[in-house]
Design an enzyme around this catalytic site. Structure first.
Site, short mmCIF file in Angstrom:
data_model
loop_
_atom_site.label_atom_id
_atom_site.label_comp_id
_atom_site.label_asym_id
_atom_site.label_seq_id
_atom_site.Cartn_x
_atom_site.Cartn_y
_atom_site.Cartn_z
N LYS A 57 10.22 -6.18 -3.10
CA LYS A 57 9.56 -7.49 -2.98
C LYS A 57 10.32 -8.56 -3.76
CE LYS A 57 5.18 -5.09 -2.35
NZ LYS A 57 3.96 -4.56 -2.99
N GLN A 63 -0.30 -4.82 -7.92
CA GLN A 63 0.31 -3.63 -7.33
C GLN A 63 -0.61 -2.43 -7.53
OE1 GLN A 63 3.35 -3.61 -5.68
NE2 GLN A 63 2.83 -1.53 -5.08
N LEU A 64 -0.96 -1.81 -6.43
CA LEU A 64 -1.84 -0.63 -6.47
C LEU A 64 -1.04 0.64 -6.21
CD1 LEU A 64 -4.89 -2.08 -4.47
CD2 LEU A 64 -4.58 -2.00 -6.96
N ASP A 66 -2.22 -10.81 -0.72
CA ASP A 66 -2.41 -9.46 -0.20
C ASP A 66 -3.64 -9.36 0.69
OD1 ASP A 66 -0.57 -7.49 -0.50
OD2 ASP A 66 -1.26 -6.78 -2.45
#
Length: 921
Positions: A42, A86-87, A111
């Site tokens: 990213k 961020q997961l 997101d």
């Protein structure tokens, strides 16, 4: 293709808004290898497109509170237009993922995982939400096939919040007939066989077989699974949820794994970030206001000012701020109706063009009043609420001395007020109190320093000024500056010679040269001359001193002229408070108080945001005297306002007293330091004030006006127009178009108003119009507003009256002759001596700020009209070096007004029912 398109869009944004870049923040908790890999992808994509990406990494010890705190900071950061969490969250502590994703501001949730964005998607509000990046990428891939989605049968396998559920909604609102399948679907193969469009996000390796697929179907495989493969060095390979090799034989289009949906997901994250930045620019575009105006319920006869103010329900100040394009983190509310504005707003808007700059001034003031403040407010209400122009008023904060004394408040009047008037006229946000504290700190430092120097040896002073802390001596930054000023280039306290120590510790102030006085924001005539040092502890070191009113402090003038915190601090350091016995100037920096003054004033430097009765924005900031100082509101307020209104908007500010004083100082001091160039002068006049200049009788407060002011008298009025003519000429000296505002009273006749208009135009005014704004609000100033609009389009050849390089006496003479109409000037011995001293000390190139009576163009307040042929006596000259001007004293005046027999405070009290203020002002 997507990245190339986004790259071009970002370039276009930068060209249109110089210095702007879309901002993406990625918040990570922990240090998972897979998360690091995705984040690096990213970051790389963002750099390629031109997005400013910031990776915030919290340790795996971070708590839920830590994460929420970080999210709150990113929500408030105007440089971040999108951010993702961020997961999965890799923390040792329990963290509610749902709570975390919902804490992200919906307008930055690129997101698309928050409940608000998910809800908007589910009900079809596709243009008002962010869509999760994977489904969004899938739709983009489907569009690239050229196949119309409308009417097609679509099957989505999987119902996760990240892919399956939003994919269903997205296809549905693109007019497909959608079936969602999942692990409990018993007829999966049969359902797959009906699909024209198949999206699989089940997380199970190759679960969809090729023979299930309808011939010609579009297949989007979102799965990422690892299966054993002995041919690979890692012993495994990546496959999707679809058996690719058999499915590709039947599908018309199919995404590979890896390399299909993954890169599109990243691309869609970038697209959402760019879209968010575009929405931000659309919403906060300078000069693009969506403002709600307040409707006035006009009454006749016009009620009292406080009644009118109370009848208005002000908008929440956060709403006013948002309407004019200020960001939430640039606004510090002080209650519901006033706020401080951060100077970061000026930094953000620095590349934006300025609006039109208008200064409101008046004829020479009389006790009858001219209504400059009322006209300023009426003009902005007309431009804003009635002509729908972006417009800001920038006015001074009133002193509590006049407010509780004889003048009363300064919020305007009638239906043209800054509201709430009691907030405006009282403490506001405490700026004047901060100035009082800062000023008196300097005064205390002066006397304390003289006392200590008289009672201690050089070494004792040095030991206290540069103490040993844990066996180490160290100069502070301000002490280093003093050493450099003395020509001592040493930083080791142990290296100074006895002679250098003597020069360093002894300011050797001559008490007779002290110009710095204590201040108080109250009219108290008995503090005009006092004796200090009477306590036995001062060991007999007493001297005569005085109190001035706070708004006459040089610190107030510095506040009004500074263009930032650093500039204000430098000006504080340059303030000259006295001279040494050798004739050298002693500054605040020499006293060591500069940093402390900056700390005391760090909030006061931020302009105060308020509003008018009709809901137009107002900056209230600084309130320097218009005699010994320059009498104008702050440079910073004007600069921020000019950026906010945009190139076609207007900023209307007011100069104190008449055009010969406040306007001249606005041009020659304020505009010289700010670099701003005015477009229009509005000169306020009234029929009855002009009659007084024509020889009308004196008036007494509380006594009915003589008939000369209430009955038509054209000859008296024509005589008084000499003052109007002279003030118009004064404005034209500076090359700026002049519009005369005839502030009408009910006793004025049509013939009288017409005469003033005629005389003004004959004197060279661009236009002259009658105004009834006191009784009608902005509606009554429409003619004035339209005249100002036209005048702002006329050529403005702005110029200063004098060059700074001229000798001090020549600059004073130019002002006296060209602005006041004097034949010449006469410097008394004390004034001549000061001119010599200040020139020798290097202050000769400062602008001139004439301190004279405001009641006449001459030095004699009894001389009305436009006197000529007089010699202007200059009894003294003083320096405000920090503010940046010399101020010659003309005649006599006091910087500490006294209370009248019946002060305004007789009529002020708390309302026994509401607890509000009654009788103000």
């Amino acid at each position: 293709q997507v990245r190339d398109r986004l790259k071009q869009q970002v370039l276009e944004m930068k060209e249109k808004f110089p210095g702007f870049r879309p901002g993406l923040a990625i918040l990570q908790v922990g240090n998972r290898d897979d998360s690091n890999l995705y984040i690096n992808m990213k970051l790389k994509a963002a750099a390629e497109i031109g997005i400013s990406a910031n990776h915030i990494k919290l340790p795996n010890t971070a708590t839920e509170a830590d994460v929420l705190k970080c999210i709150a900071s990113l929500n408030a950061d105007p440089a971040v237009h999108g951010f993702i969490v961020q997961l999965p969250l890799d923390s040792d502590k329990p963290i509610n993922t749902e709570k975390i994703t919902n804490a992200v501001a919906p307008e930055k949730d690129v997101d698309g995982l928050s409940s608000i964005n998910a809800g908007k998607l589910s009900r079809g509000d596709l243009g008002d939400c962010f869509i999760p990046c994977t489904p969004k990428g899938c739709m983009e891939l489907i569009r690239q096939t050229g196949v119309q989605v409308t009417g097609k049968r679509a099957v989505v396998i999987g119902r996760s919040k990240i892919v399956g559920a939003p994919m269903h909604d997205l296809l549905l609102w693109n007019n497909a007939t959608v079936t969602t399948c999942h692990s409990k679907t018993s007829t999966l193969a049969e359902e797959v066989g009906k699909a024209d469009i198949l999206v699989v996000a089940a997380g199970k390796a190759e679960m969809v077989k090729g023979e299930w697929i309808k011939p010609g179907a579009i297949v989007i495989d979102c799965g990422i699974n690892h299966v054993p493969d002995s041919t690979k060095t890692s012993g495994k390979r990546v496959v999707g949820d679809v058996a690719y090799n058999t499915a590709k034989e039947k599908a018309s289009y199919i995404t590979p794994v890896p390399g299909g949906v993954g890169p599109m997901t990243v691309a869609m994250l970038m697209q959402s970030t760019v879209e968010s930045a575009q929405r931000f620019l659309e919403k906060f575009q300078p000069g693009k206001w969506t403002i709600q105006y307040n409707h006035l319920n006009l009454k006749m006869p016009v009620p009292s000012d406080i009644e009118i103010s109370r009848s208005c329900v002000p908008k929440p100040i956060e709403q006013v701020a948002s309407e004019v394009g200020l960001l939430p983190d640039e606004v510090e509310p002080y209650g519901q109706t006033k706020a401080k504005v951060q100077l970061s707003a000026l930094t953000r808007l620095k590349n934006q063009p300025d609006g039109k700059y208008v200064v409101v001034t008046g004829i020479t003031p009389t006790p009858l009043g001219e209504g400059k403040s009322t006209t300023t407010v009426g003009l902005v209400q007309a431009l804003g609420a009635h002509l729908h122009q972006n417009v800001f008023a920038c006015v001074r904060q009133p002193s509590q001395g006049p407010t509780f004394g004889i003048k009363g408040g300064a919020a305007g009047g009638g239906y043209c007020q800054v509201v709430p008037m009691e907030e405006f006229n009282l403490h506001l946000t405490g700026d004047i109190h901060a100035i009082t504290a800062a000023n008196n700190l300097v005064a205390a430092a002066i006397d304390a320093r003289m006392f200590h120097e008289l009672t201690q040896s050089d070494q004792a002073l040095y030991n206290r000024l540069v103490p040993s802390v844990n066996g180490v001596r160290k100069f502070s930054d301000i002490q280093i500056r003093r050493l450099q000023k003395l020509g001592i280039n040493k930083t080791d306290p142990t290296a100074l010679t006895k002679e250098e120590i003597n020069a360093f510790v002894r300011l050797d102030i001559d008490p007779g040269t002290i110009t710095w006085q204590r201040v108080l924001d109250t009219n108290d005539r008995f503090l005009r001359k006092i004796t200090i040092g009477q306590s036995p502890t001062e060991k007999g070191f007493s001297r005569t001193a005085q109190f001035d009113i706070t708004v006459s402090s040089e610190i107030m003038a510095v506040l009004a002229l500074a263009d930032g915190l650093d500039d204000m601090k430098k000006r504080f350091g340059r303030m000259v408070v006295a001279s040494s016995k050798k004739g050298q100037p002693v500054t605040a920096d020499d006293l060591g108080v500069t940093g402390a003054l900056a700390v005391l004033m760090k909030d006061a430097i931020k302009p105060n945001l308020m509003q008018t009765l009709e809901g137009t924005p107002v900056f209230v900031h600084a309130g320097p005297f218009a005699n010994i100082a320059h009498g104008n509101s702050s440079v910073l307020a004007d600069k921020i306002a000019l950026k906010l209104v945009g190139k076609d908007g207007f900023v209307v500010t007011e100069a104190g007293f008449g055009a010969d004083i406040g306007m001249e100082k606005f041009f020659d001091i304020k505009c010289r330091y700010s670099g701003l160039r005015p477009h229009v002068v509005v000169l306020v006049a009234t029929v009855r004030a002009l009659k007084m200049h024509g020889g009308g009788p004196t008036v007494t407060a509380g006594v009915p006006l003589p008939k000369e002011y209430t009955e038509e008298n054209l000859q008296l009025l024509a005589n008084g127009c000499s003052n109007l003519n002279k003030q118009i000429q004064n404005a034209r000296l500076f090359g700026v178009p002049v519009v005369v505002a005839v502030n009408a009273f009910k006793t004025d006749t049509k013939a009288e108003v017409a005469l003033v208009v005629q005389k003004a135009k004959e004197a060279g005014a661009f236009d002259a119009v009658e105004c009834t704004h006191w009784a009608e609000g902005g509606k009554g100033a429409l003619a004035l507003a339209r005249a100002v609009q036209r005048a702002s389009q006329a050529p403005s050849n702005f110029r200063f009256l004098y060059n700074l390089e001229l000798p001090v006496v020549d600059k004073i003479r130019l002002i006296a002759q060209q602005v006041y109409g004097a034949r010449d000037i006469e410097l008394l011995p004390e004034a001549q001596e000061k001119v010599t001293i200040y020139t020798k000390q290097g202050f000769g190139n400062l602008p001139i700020c004439m301190a004279k009576t405001h009641l006449s163009l001459s030095h004699d307040p009894e001389q009305k009209g436009a006197p000529t042929g007089f010699v202007l006596p200059i009894r003294d000259v003083r320096a405000s070096v920090g503010a940046g001007f010399l101020y010659p004293l003309v005649g006599t005046m006091s910087t500490m007004p006294g209370l009248p027999t019946r002060p305004c405070f007789y009529d002020i009290d708390l309302d026994p029912v509401s607890g509000g203020v009654n009788g103000l002002f």
